[in-house]
Design a protein around this motif. Structure first.
Motif, PDB file in Angstrom:
ATOM      1  N   GLU A 119      12.048 -15.755  -5.731  1.00  0.00           N
ATOM      2  CA  GLU A 119      12.644 -16.381  -5.133  1.00  0.00           C
ATOM      3  C   GLU A 119      14.022 -16.333  -4.675  1.00  0.00           C
ATOM      4  OE1 GLU A 119      11.385 -18.719  -3.788  1.00  0.00           O
ATOM      5  OE2 GLU A 119       9.736 -19.334  -5.038  1.00  0.00           O
ATOM      6  N   ARG A 120      14.813 -14.692  -5.553  1.00  0.00           N
ATOM      7  CA  ARG A 120      16.433 -14.754  -4.977  1.00  0.00           C
ATOM      8  C   ARG A 120      16.133 -13.419  -3.789  1.00  0.00           C
ATOM      9  NH1 ARG A 120      17.496 -11.915 -11.228  1.00  0.00           N
ATOM     10  NH2 ARG A 120      14.804 -11.023 -10.710  1.00  0.00           N
ATOM     11  N   LEU A 121      14.587 -12.797  -4.148  1.00  0.00           N
ATOM     12  CA  LEU A 121      14.274 -12.017  -2.772  1.00  0.00           C
ATOM     13  C   LEU A 121      13.900 -12.927  -1.603  1.00  0.00           C
ATOM     14  CD1 LEU A 121      12.543  -9.104  -4.387  1.00  0.00           C
ATOM     15  CD2 LEU A 121      15.062  -9.769  -4.515  1.00  0.00           C
ATOM     16  N   ILE A 122      14.097 -14.027  -1.422  1.00  0.00           N
ATOM     17  CA  ILE A 122      13.685 -14.925  -0.160  1.00  0.00           C
ATOM     18  C   ILE A 122      14.896 -14.983   0.472  1.00  0.00           C
ATOM     19  CG2 ILE A 122      12.448 -16.786   0.583  1.00  0.00           C
ATOM     20  CD1 ILE A 122      10.829 -16.534  -1.342  1.00  0.00           C
ATOM     21  N   ILE A 123      15.234 -14.312   1.204  1.00  0.00           N
ATOM     22  CA  ILE A 123      16.547 -14.562   2.147  1.00  0.00           C
ATOM     23  C   ILE A 123      16.848 -15.523   3.318  1.00  0.00           C
ATOM     24  CG2 ILE A 123      19.056 -13.206   2.106  1.00  0.00           C
ATOM     25  CD1 ILE A 123      18.043 -12.834  -0.232  1.00  0.00           C
ATOM     26  N   ASP A 124      17.515 -16.771   3.229  1.00  0.00           N
ATOM     27  CA  ASP A 124      17.612 -17.039   4.692  1.00  0.00           C
ATOM     28  C   ASP A 124      19.081 -16.972   5.604  1.00  0.00           C
ATOM     29  OD1 ASP A 124      15.504 -18.748   4.396  1.00  0.00           O
ATOM     30  OD2 ASP A 124      16.311 -20.184   3.269  1.00  0.00           O
ATOM     31  N   VAL A 125      18.874 -16.541   6.442  1.00  0.00           N
ATOM     32  CA  VAL A 125      20.352 -16.041   7.441  1.00  0.00           C
ATOM     33  C   VAL A 125      19.897 -16.642   8.339  1.00  0.00           C
ATOM     34  CG1 VAL A 125      19.601 -13.105   6.102  1.00  0.00           C
ATOM     35  CG2 VAL A 125      18.958 -13.963   8.428  1.00  0.00           C
ATOM     36  N   GLY A 135      22.482  -7.819  -5.805  1.00  0.00           N
ATOM     37  CA  GLY A 135      21.019  -8.724  -6.441  1.00  0.00           C
ATOM     38  C   GLY A 135      20.082  -7.823  -6.564  1.00  0.00           C
ATOM     39  N   PRO A 136      19.163  -8.035  -7.437  1.00  0.00           N
ATOM     40  CA  PRO A 136      18.056  -7.586  -7.748  1.00  0.00           C
ATOM     41  C   PRO A 136      17.505  -6.412  -6.942  1.00  0.00           C
ATOM     42  CG  PRO A 136      17.287  -9.011  -8.308  1.00  0.00           C
ATOM     43  CD  PRO A 136      18.411  -9.132  -7.340  1.00  0.00           C
ATOM     44  N   ALA A 169       0.239  -1.356   0.183  1.00  0.00           N
ATOM     45  CA  ALA A 169      -0.447  -0.101  -0.506  1.00  0.00           C
ATOM     46  C   ALA A 169       0.433   0.732   0.064  1.00  0.00           C
ATOM     47  CB  ALA A 169      -0.589  -0.055   1.227  1.00  0.00           C
ATOM     48  N   GLN A 170       2.152   1.313   0.798  1.00  0.00           N
ATOM     49  CA  GLN A 170       2.920   1.616   0.415  1.00  0.00           C
ATOM     50  C   GLN A 170       3.497   2.239  -0.918  1.00  0.00           C
ATOM     51  OE1 GLN A 170       4.209   4.098   3.322  1.00  0.00           O
ATOM     52  NE2 GLN A 170       2.234   3.619   3.906  1.00  0.00           N
ATOM     53  N   GLY A 171       3.243   1.841  -1.465  1.00  0.00           N
ATOM     54  CA  GLY A 171       3.720   1.417  -3.020  1.00  0.00           C
ATOM     55  C   GLY A 171       5.171   0.642  -3.683  1.00  0.00           C
ATOM     56  N   ARG A 172       5.142   0.105  -2.366  1.00  0.00           N
ATOM     57  CA  ARG A 172       6.606  -1.342  -2.463  1.00  0.00           C
ATOM     58  C   ARG A 172       6.394  -1.855  -3.578  1.00  0.00           C
ATOM     59  NH1 ARG A 172      10.692   2.666   0.399  1.00  0.00           N
ATOM     60  NH2 ARG A 172       9.092   3.374   1.126  1.00  0.00           N
ATOM     61  N   ARG A 173       6.936  -2.464  -4.657  1.00  0.00           N
ATOM     62  CA  ARG A 173       6.656  -3.667  -5.425  1.00  0.00           C
ATOM     63  C   ARG A 173       7.524  -4.404  -5.430  1.00  0.00           C
ATOM     64  NH1 ARG A 173       2.303  -1.600  -4.460  1.00  0.00           N
ATOM     65  NH2 ARG A 173       1.139  -1.269  -6.327  1.00  0.00           N
ATOM     66  N   SER A 174       9.026  -4.614  -4.811  1.00  0.00           N
ATOM     67  CA  SER A 174      10.224  -5.596  -5.319  1.00  0.00           C
ATOM     68  C   SER A 174      10.686  -5.523  -3.374  1.00  0.00           C
ATOM     69  CB  SER A 174      11.482  -4.472  -5.464  1.00  0.00           C
ATOM     70  OG  SER A 174      12.098  -5.139  -5.997  1.00  0.00           O
ATOM     71  N   ILE A 175       9.368  -6.486  -2.874  1.00  0.00           N
ATOM     72  CA  ILE A 175       9.859  -6.404  -1.663  1.00  0.00           C
ATOM     73  C   ILE A 175      10.151  -7.878  -0.977  1.00  0.00           C
ATOM     74  CG2 ILE A 175       8.821  -6.923   0.445  1.00  0.00           C
ATOM     75  CD1 ILE A 175       6.500  -5.874  -0.461  1.00  0.00           C
ATOM     76  N   ALA A 176      11.639  -7.971  -0.140  1.00  0.00           N
ATOM     77  CA  ALA A 176      12.862  -8.971  -0.289  1.00  0.00           C
ATOM     78  C   ALA A 176      12.113  -9.821   1.580  1.00  0.00           C
ATOM     79  CB  ALA A 176      14.141  -8.196   0.457  1.00  0.00           C
ATOM     80  N   LEU A 177      12.928 -10.972   1.753  1.00  0.00           N
ATOM     81  CA  LEU A 177      11.654 -11.310   2.696  1.00  0.00           C
ATOM     82  C   LEU A 177      13.825 -11.380   3.461  1.00  0.00           C
ATOM     83  CD1 LEU A 177      10.199 -12.805   4.986  1.00  0.00           C
ATOM     84  CD2 LEU A 177      10.184 -14.647   3.997  1.00  0.00           C
ATOM     85  N   ALA A 236      25.096  -8.673   0.055  1.00  0.00           N
ATOM     86  CA  ALA A 236      25.289 -10.166  -0.916  1.00  0.00           C
ATOM     87  C   ALA A 236      24.215  -8.906  -1.539  1.00  0.00           C
ATOM     88  CB  ALA A 236      25.407 -11.217  -0.549  1.00  0.00           C
ATOM     89  N   LEU A 237      22.474  -9.181  -0.979  1.00  0.00           N
ATOM     90  CA  LEU A 237      22.005  -8.775  -1.826  1.00  0.00           C
ATOM     91  C   LEU A 237      21.352  -7.518  -2.463  1.00  0.00           C
ATOM     92  CD1 LEU A 237      18.802  -9.126  -2.680  1.00  0.00           C
ATOM     93  CD2 LEU A 237      18.028  -8.530  -1.256  1.00  0.00           C
ATOM     94  N   LEU A 238      21.958  -6.817  -1.533  1.00  0.00           N
ATOM     95  CA  LEU A 238      22.773  -5.030  -1.854  1.00  0.00           C
ATOM     96  C   LEU A 238      23.583  -5.033  -3.046  1.00  0.00           C
ATOM     97  CD1 LEU A 238      21.584  -3.796   2.291  1.00  0.00           C
ATOM     98  CD2 LEU A 238      20.123  -3.745   0.159  1.00  0.00           C
ATOM     99  N   ALA A 239      24.994  -6.107  -2.436  1.00  0.00           N
ATOM    100  CA  ALA A 239      25.635  -5.951  -3.504  1.00  0.00           C
ATOM    101  C   ALA A 239      25.494  -6.040  -5.034  1.00  0.00           C
ATOM    102  CB  ALA A 239      27.200  -6.491  -3.284  1.00  0.00           C
TER     103      ALA A 239
END
Length: 343
Positions: free
Chosen positions: A221-227, A248-249, A175-183, A243-246
Motif C-alpha cells: 500500500e505504500r507504493l500506491i501514491i495519490d497525487v 520510500g521503499p 514480464a519485464q522482471g519488475r517486482r516493486s511497481i508503484a502506482l 517523497a517516495l523516491l527520497a
C-alpha cells in the motif's frame, strides 16, 4: 422584442419529440399526414418561422447528429470524434461538434440543440448524467454517452475497459522482471467535477491490484501514491512521488494511471538520478499525444478511440430509428503499446 418561437416550443405544444416536429415540417415520409397537419397548425398558431438555412438543409435531404465535447485542453476525445465523423458520414449523416457552453454548462448546451436541425446527440464525459438526461427529455432528443468518469448511467454508454487495460500494462511490467511497481494514482477529492466521481481511476487501480495478485506479488500500500491535481499540465513534479523516491521503499517501475501524469514522474526520476527504463520502468494509460512527447516515449494502454466513436454513432442511429438500446455501459477492450520507457 418577443422571444423567437423554437422547434422545442412546437414540440412541447404538440406533445411529440423535436425530431418528429422537424420531420413533419420538412414533409418527411415517415410522419403520418395527420401528424404533419397537426404540427403545422400548431407551428402556425405559435408563430414559428424556420430559418432560411434550416429550411435549405431540410429540403436538401440534410441529416445531422450532434456531439457535445468538453471545452478543456485534454483532447483525448479528438480521435473519438474523427471516428464518429467517418462513421456518421458513411451512414449519410453530418456530425456537428459543440464544445460545452462556458456560461451555462452542459445542460445549456443540450438545450441549445433545440434550435438546430439535429436528430440526436453524443455526450462526451458527462459528470451529471441526471441533469443531461432531463435536458434531452425536455427537447425529445435521443442521446448516448461516451464516458468512464461516473458510476451512474442514464444513457447507453460506451467506455474503455479500464480495469482490463491496467491489468494488461502491469502484466507487461511484471514480464519485464519488475517486482516493486508503484502506482501513481490521481486524487480528485471533489475539486474536479469534470471528472465525475473518478470511476476510471478506481478501475485502473483495481487492474493494477489484479495483475500483482495474479503474479503472486503482494500489494504494498505504500507504493500506491495519490497525487493531487493529476491532470494539471503546469505541475513540474508531484511532491508525493518526490517523497517516495527520497524516503520510500525501493521501486523498479511506476504505472501512471494516465499519460498526462508521466511527464512529472519522469522529471522526478531524472532529478533523483534514476535512469528510465534501466533503473525504473514507466508506463501510462490512454495513449494520448503526451505519450509521444515525453522522453523516453511512453509505454501505455491505448484507449479504443476509433471503436468508441463508431459504436456511439451506431447506437445513436439505432435509437433514432426507434430501436430499444439498453441504458448500460458497453466496455471495449484497449490494447498495449510498448515503447522505450519500459523496453
Amino acid at each position: 422584442m418577443s422571444r423567437r418561437v423554437t422547434l422545442a416550443d412546437v414540440s412541447q405544444a404538440a406533445g411529440v419529440g423535436i425530431a418528429t416536429v422537424s420531420r413533419a415540417l420538412g414533409d418527411h415520409p415517415d410522419v403520418s399526414e395527420s401528424t404533419r397537419e397537426r404540427v403545422r397548425e400548431i407551428a402556425a398558431r405559435l408563430g414559428y418561422r424556420p430559418s432560411v438555412a434550416a429550411r435549405a438543409l431540410r429540403t436538401g435531404g440534410f441529416h445531422a447528429i450532434s456531439a457535445i465535447v468538453p471545452d478543456a485542453g485534454w483532447g483525448w476525445w479528438e480521435p473519438v470524434m474523427r471516428a464518429a465523423h467517418a462513421t456518421a458520414t458513411a451512414r449519410g449523416y453530418q456530425l456537428l461538434v459543440h464544445p460545452v457552453d462556458a456560461e451555462g454548462g452542459l445542460t445549456a448546451t443540450v438545450d441549445g440543440l433545440a434550435n438546430i436541425p439535429t436528430e440526436g446527440v453524443i455526450v462526451v464525459s458527462v459528470p451529471d448524467q441526471d441533469a443531461v438526461r432531463a435536458a434531452c427529455d425536455r427537447i425529445g432528443l435521443p442521446a448516448v454517452a461516451i464516458d468512464d468518469t461516473s458510476r451512474a448511467t442514464r444513457f447507453p454508454t460506451i467506455s474503455a475497459a479500464n480495469r482490463d487495460g491496467a491489468r494488461l500494462v502491469v502484466e507487461h511490467l511484471i514480464a519485464q522482471g519488475r517486482r516493486s511497481i508503484a502506482l501513481a494514482h490521481g486524487f480528485l477529492g471533489g475539486a474536479s467535477p469534470e471528472w465525475g466521481d473518478g470511476l476510471f481511476l478506481e478501475e485502473r487501480a483495481l487492474g493494477y491490484r489484479d495483475a500483482l495478485e495474479s503474479a503472486g506479488i503482494a500489494v504494498d500500500e505504500r507504493l500506491i501514491i495519490d497525487v493531487a491535481d493529476p491532470f494539471d499540465e503546469t505541475v513540474t513534479t508531484f511532491p508525493q512521488i518526490d517523497a517516495l523516491l527520497a524516503d520510500g521503499p525501493p521501486i523498479d517501475a511506476i504505472f501512471c494511471a494516465a499519460d498526462l501524469m508521466a511527464a512529472p514522474v519522469l522529471r522526478s526520476l531524472r532529478a533523483s538520478g534514476r535512469a528510465v527504463p534501466d533503473d525504473v520502468a514507466v508506463a501510462g494509460f490512454d495513449d494520448e499525444r503526451a505519450a509521444l512527447l515525453v522522453d523516453p516515449q511512453l509505454t501505455t494502454v491505448r484507449q479504443p478511440y476509433e471503436q468508441m466513436g463508431a459504436t456511439a454513432v451506431d447506437m445513436l442511429l439505432q435509437t433514432i430509428a426507434g430501436e430499444q438500446v439498453p441504458e448500460h455501459r458497453t466496455e471495449i477492450a484497449p490494447k498495449l503499446v510498448v515503447r522505450a520507457s519500459t523496453s
